[in-house]
Design a protein around this motif. Sequence first.
Motif: not given
Length: 282
Positions: A84-104
Amino acid sequence: MRFENSGSPENPATKNATAVEVCDLSHRYRVGDRTVTAIDGVNLLVDDGEFVAVVGPSGCGKTTLLRAVAGLLTPSSGRVRVLGKTSRSARQDRALGLVTQDPGLLPWLNVAANVQLTLDITGRGADADKRVSELLERVGIGQFAAYVPGQLSGGMRQRVALARALAHRPRLLLMDEPFGALDELSREEMRLELLRVWEDERTSVVFVTHSIREAVLLADRVVVMNGRPGRVTAEVTIDLERPRSALLEDKPHYQELVSRVRNLLFAEPVPSNASGQVALGD
Ligand SMILES: Nc1ncnc2c1ncn2[C@@H]1O[C@H](COP(=O)(O)OP(=O)(O)O)[C@@H](O)[C@H]1O
Ligand SMILES: [Mg+2]
């Protein structure tokens, strides 16, 4: 399959919001003096608690789509809403988790500290130790908490990356070919591990893969992308019962669904410049 979102605070404004809403999304990259249109007119809806897999050949814009949802790139046109928000604001709220091929992972920190880092940043440190050890157990590396990344196999590092992405209890987990760099056995183990974790955490997931079998095993719905520029060309509801296990792969209905997705993927004409990139599935 739909779940009530039980982990987050009661917030009537966002509780039952659609997890992801992508409308008419297009993105062009500038390469020197020309532009490359990566995706064109992509639409995607992901319900709260839903596990959606996105499959498509290399170069059809899967990563571009996921990065736009993650708020890591600003699309040329179209609209992205996350919870329900912009993706930037969801990211700032720490509502997202991201996993890519590189564990980083940070090579100088041990496993527990790598996972803990997310919690420290978000200031949710009170139960942090408990949460970290619980998560490490859950992804099957409880006894390696004191190891540094250089002492772990690729599969184990990816387990740490998964634990790290889940540590702050994101409402949306974005995964971009997370098991792509693993050998087949580790990959199978990780799929089952992810299923188990997902059953517990009930996070919404967008999972990008070029493996048809993986998509059907994991997801509630498989979205098929195709072409250059990439578009969503089809989707298939995966009506297989949960909890799922590797035994599912012997079931005729699983195999039917795999064939259906494969046929949809190859229904599109393959552009001449994409030869050699059509080896999908495994
Ligand atoms: N940073 C970039 N700069 C220029 N072109 C890019 C960039 N990232 C991706 N592309 C191009 O956009 C298209 C889609 O790429 P990508 O989203 O990575 O596809 P996929 O993840 O499905 O393989 C490809 O033609 C790719 O070459
Ligand atoms: Mg990609």
